[in-house]
Write an enzyme that holds these catalytic residues in place. Structure first.
Site, mmCIF file in Angstrom:
data_model
loop_
_atom_site.group_PDB
_atom_site.id
_atom_site.type_symbol
_atom_site.label_atom_id
_atom_site.label_comp_id
_atom_site.label_asym_id
_atom_site.label_seq_id
_atom_site.Cartn_x
_atom_site.Cartn_y
_atom_site.Cartn_z
ATOM 1 N N TRP A 19 23.291 31.423 -13.545
ATOM 2 C CA TRP A 19 21.419 31.910 -13.327
ATOM 3 C C TRP A 19 21.881 33.557 -12.430
ATOM 4 O O TRP A 19 22.615 32.499 -11.510
ATOM 5 C CB TRP A 19 20.956 30.566 -13.174
ATOM 6 C CG TRP A 19 19.430 31.107 -12.410
ATOM 7 C CD1 TRP A 19 18.118 31.053 -13.103
ATOM 8 C CD2 TRP A 19 19.500 31.100 -10.882
ATOM 9 N NE1 TRP A 19 17.736 31.497 -12.218
ATOM 10 C CE2 TRP A 19 17.899 31.528 -10.461
ATOM 11 C CE3 TRP A 19 20.126 30.239 -10.040
ATOM 12 C CZ2 TRP A 19 17.343 31.339 -9.127
ATOM 13 C CZ3 TRP A 19 19.424 30.906 -8.479
ATOM 14 C CH2 TRP A 19 18.097 31.072 -8.422
ATOM 15 N N GLU B 125 20.402 31.104 -18.100
ATOM 16 C CA GLU B 125 19.228 30.028 -17.304
ATOM 17 C C GLU B 125 17.474 30.994 -17.159
ATOM 18 O O GLU B 125 18.094 32.407 -16.306
ATOM 19 C CB GLU B 125 19.728 28.820 -16.337
ATOM 20 C CG GLU B 125 18.232 28.020 -16.333
ATOM 21 C CD GLU B 125 19.145 27.956 -15.341
ATOM 22 O OE1 GLU B 125 20.003 27.767 -14.392
ATOM 23 O OE2 GLU B 125 17.811 27.190 -14.939
ATOM 24 N N LYS C 21 13.807 32.289 -16.336
ATOM 25 C CA LYS C 21 12.999 31.401 -14.980
ATOM 26 C C LYS C 21 11.814 32.463 -15.109
ATOM 27 O O LYS C 21 11.791 33.350 -15.325
ATOM 28 C CB LYS C 21 13.690 31.258 -13.679
ATOM 29 C CG LYS C 21 12.562 30.753 -12.605
ATOM 30 C CD LYS C 21 13.409 31.023 -11.601
ATOM 31 C CE LYS C 21 13.171 29.861 -10.508
ATOM 32 N NZ LYS C 21 13.703 29.622 -9.249
ATOM 33 N N ASP D 175 15.305 24.982 -17.784
ATOM 34 C CA ASP D 175 14.696 24.614 -17.179
ATOM 35 C C ASP D 175 13.901 24.133 -16.785
ATOM 36 O O ASP D 175 13.231 24.709 -17.187
ATOM 37 C CB ASP D 175 15.685 25.608 -15.449
ATOM 38 C CG ASP D 175 15.211 24.436 -14.622
ATOM 39 O OD1 ASP D 175 14.378 23.303 -14.511
ATOM 40 O OD2 ASP D 175 16.290 24.442 -13.925
ATOM 41 N N HIS E 128 11.085 25.525 -15.391
ATOM 42 C CA HIS E 128 10.942 27.362 -15.009
ATOM 43 C C HIS E 128 10.073 28.116 -16.522
ATOM 44 O O HIS E 128 9.861 29.017 -16.407
ATOM 45 C CB HIS E 128 12.060 27.574 -15.636
ATOM 46 C CG HIS E 128 13.412 27.904 -14.619
ATOM 47 N ND1 HIS E 128 14.393 27.992 -14.380
ATOM 48 C CD2 HIS E 128 13.780 27.050 -13.640
ATOM 49 C CE1 HIS E 128 15.705 28.218 -12.856
ATOM 50 N NE2 HIS E 128 14.627 27.176 -12.577
ATOM 51 N N HIS F 209 18.226 21.890 -18.480
ATOM 52 C CA HIS F 209 18.439 21.084 -16.869
ATOM 53 C C HIS F 209 17.539 20.469 -16.733
ATOM 54 O O HIS F 209 15.796 21.228 -16.581
ATOM 55 C CB HIS F 209 17.799 22.961 -16.014
ATOM 56 C CG HIS F 209 19.634 23.164 -15.599
ATOM 57 N ND1 HIS F 209 19.938 24.173 -15.034
ATOM 58 C CD2 HIS F 209 20.740 23.047 -16.102
ATOM 59 C CE1 HIS F 209 20.810 24.743 -14.851
ATOM 60 N NE2 HIS F 209 21.551 23.890 -15.497
ATOM 61 N N ASP G 270 7.807 25.104 -9.808
ATOM 62 C CA ASP G 270 9.649 25.263 -10.060
ATOM 63 C C ASP G 270 9.888 23.805 -8.445
ATOM 64 O O ASP G 270 10.839 25.106 -7.898
ATOM 65 C CB ASP G 270 10.146 26.262 -10.242
ATOM 66 C CG ASP G 270 11.979 26.034 -9.843
ATOM 67 O OD1 ASP G 270 12.469 25.037 -10.848
ATOM 68 O OD2 ASP G 270 12.682 26.985 -9.862
ATOM 69 N N ASP H 126 11.646 21.468 -7.731
ATOM 70 C CA ASP H 126 12.548 20.552 -7.931
ATOM 71 C C ASP H 126 12.749 19.179 -7.566
ATOM 72 O O ASP H 126 13.447 18.942 -7.103
ATOM 73 C CB ASP H 126 14.004 21.503 -7.677
ATOM 74 C CG ASP H 126 14.706 22.684 -8.454
ATOM 75 O OD1 ASP H 126 14.698 22.282 -9.393
ATOM 76 O OD2 ASP H 126 14.366 23.788 -7.864
ATOM 77 N N ASP I 61 18.992 19.510 -12.614
ATOM 78 C CA ASP I 61 18.315 20.474 -11.812
ATOM 79 C C ASP I 61 18.057 20.089 -10.895
ATOM 80 O O ASP I 61 16.474 20.019 -11.213
ATOM 81 C CB ASP I 61 18.783 22.010 -12.431
ATOM 82 C CG ASP I 61 18.372 22.130 -11.994
ATOM 83 O OD1 ASP I 61 18.919 22.319 -10.142
ATOM 84 O OD2 ASP I 61 18.081 23.770 -11.857
HETATM 85 C C1 RNT Z 1 17.026 27.668 -9.737
HETATM 86 C C2 RNT Z 1 18.172 27.409 -11.367
HETATM 87 C C3 RNT Z 1 19.374 27.359 -11.432
HETATM 88 C C4 RNT Z 1 19.381 26.542 -10.366
HETATM 89 C C5 RNT Z 1 21.074 25.849 -9.654
HETATM 90 C C6 RNT Z 1 21.259 25.501 -8.356
HETATM 91 O O1 RNT Z 1 16.117 28.268 -10.737
HETATM 92 O O2 RNT Z 1 16.833 26.589 -11.846
HETATM 93 O O3 RNT Z 1 20.159 26.074 -11.654
HETATM 94 O O4 RNT Z 1 18.889 25.570 -9.914
HETATM 95 O O5 RNT Z 1 22.663 27.610 -10.074
HETATM 96 ZN ZN ZN Z 2 18.488 25.411 -13.220
#
Ligand code: RNT
Ligand code: ZN
Length: 422
Positions: A189, A230, A232, A263, A266, A290, A298, A300, A330
């Site tokens: 990523w 990955e 986004k 993810d 994302h 993820h 996003d 997290d 994640d």
């Molecule tokens: C970032 C991605 C990625 C990170 C990690 C730390 O938006 O989701 O996966 O969270 O690499």
């Molecule tokens: Zn991620």
């Protein structure tokens, strides 16, 4: 307090209840055992890593908020935390490492210099713990990523630096996979994007394509290494344009036979990652998930058992794709007990997969095929209130980990004994 007898009798009731719907709970638990969750090492220390004693997350369009005590500051503490987390989860999981978590022994090792030896202590730890490892290049928190671009940078020197870094992660990952006897997924990523309007998205994407092509020149055995990409939608400070968008990576992954990583944070908030699984699997061999929870953006947040995660699990199971879909967590929340954050998220993910495995799918399919859509809807609703929690408690019991709410106290005690003193 859950006592053993209560858990067993709860399970017996649940087993009968599900059997009446044509679902075998023992079989569901055997399958759940195969769902290995790759625990993201970066929740334990707020994505800081161990390059220097005060390494911290910088840029990359991602952010950790909160200042709860007990952050892991050394590899030993991080190992201790992950062991604690694993001791509170039924079944065997995996650990997901980022390249900045190497054992650099106090030396300055730049990203284009990392080697297997910096990760040998993790491999040894994993071998002892009997778990597999996954890996990630770290293309952020670095001066050469400060302008927001890495593999797609216009700056040739920066691009070369990051290409070398990612190549090295593949080389390390293949050795991790070989030593541990289970393929290591190396997930790429990059944060590349810009805050404001860009007039040469095309050039950035051409450069990213070239960089990836160069990174993947070396061929490694898929028994040891699996490459994943990955995408986004946007990042903090990169709101207007993201080079590695989903279309970009989906197309790249299909053409080059790579794993695509979805993810859950994302996408546009109303998009369902669960819906994408059976679409992408028509053309890709494998996916990486993820599991995350975006709140407005996003962000997290810690994963909970919500509709999004449940759909992801259901769609994976319904597509009979447990072998083709890899599950990782994640998120990064520094505002609560970090070990608790792992356990809540991992258990929520397991519960989602368990309830998906307990779906009366044969009957639902019969209804669907014969156009009986009221019956389909009603049975989906009925299934929601079936006692899958009792099945999960039993799974905890037979795996010798706390059932139900018992882990809450255990984490609180551990916080008082260990975390507060760090
Ligand atoms: C970032 C991605 C990625 C990170 C990690 C730390 O938006 O989701 O996966 O969270 O690499
Ligand atoms: Zn991620």
């Amino acid at each position: 307090m859950k006592n053993e007898e209560a858990v067993v009798s709860g399970y017996n009731y649940a087993r009968e209840t599900y059997a009446a719907l044509g679902v075998d709970t023992d079989e569901a638990l055997r399958k759940l055992d195969q769902v290995k969750i790759s625990l993201h090492c970066w929740q334990a220390d707020d994505v800081g890593g161990f390059e220097t004693p005060d390494s911290k997350l910088e840029g990359g369009g991602i952010q950790v908020t909160g200042n709860f005590p007990g952050r892991a500051r050394t590899i030993a503490q991080l190992m201790e935390d992950i062991e604690k987390v694993m001791s509170l989860l039924p079944g065997k999981q995996r650990l997901n490492l980022h390249a900045i978590y190497g054992d650099f022994g106090g030396e300055k090792v730049d990203r284009d210099q990392i080697e297997l030896k910096h990760f040998q202590s993790w491999i040894d730890w994993a071998k002892k713990a009997g778990v597999g490892l996954d890996f990630n290049p770290t293309c952020f928190s670095h001066p050469f990523a400060e302008d927001g671009f890495t593999l797609s940078s216009f700056h040739e020197g920066h691009r070369k630096f990051w290409i070398e870094h990612v190549k090295r992660t593949r080389k390390i990952a293949v050795e991790i996979g070989r030593q541990l006897g289970t393929p290591c997924i190396n997930n790429i990523w990059i944060p590349d994007g810009s805050k404001d309007l860009s007039v040469d998205r095309n050039l950035h994407r051409e450069l990213l394509t070239q960089s990836l092509d160069e990174i993947f020149v070396e061929e490694y055995s898929p028994l040891h290494l699996k490459d994943s990409l990955e995408g986004k939608l946007f990042g903090l400070g990169a709101e207007a344009m993201t080079v590695g968008s989903h279309e970009f990576y989906l197309a790249y992954a299909v053409k080059n036979r790579k794993i695509l990583c979805y993810d859950m944070g994302h996408f546009h908030p109303t998009e369902q990652v669960g819906d994408k699984i059976s679409a992408a699997l028509q053309f890709l061999d494998e996916l990486l998930l993820h599991i995350s929870r975006g709140v407005h953006w996003d962000s997290d947040h810690v994963v909970i058992l919500n509709d999004d995660v449940q759909l992801v699990a259901q769609e994976t199971v319904r597509a009979n794709a447990l072998q083709r879909v890899h599950v990782a967590l994640d998120y990064f929340d520094a505002s609560i007990n970090r070990i608790g954050a792992y356990v809540v998220g991992a258990r929520a993910t397991q519960l989602a997969f368990l309830s998906a495995l307990l779906e009366p799918i044969a009957r639902l399919r019969e209804f669907e095929e014969s156009g009986r859509n009221f019956e389909r809807l009603a049975l989906l609703e009925v299934a929601k209130s079936k006692p899958f929690g009792a099945v999960y408690d039993y799974y905890c019991l037979v795996n010798d980990v706390p059932a139900g709410e018992d882990y809450i106290k255990e984490i609180a005690d551990h916080e008082k004994r260990i975390l507060i003193n760090r």
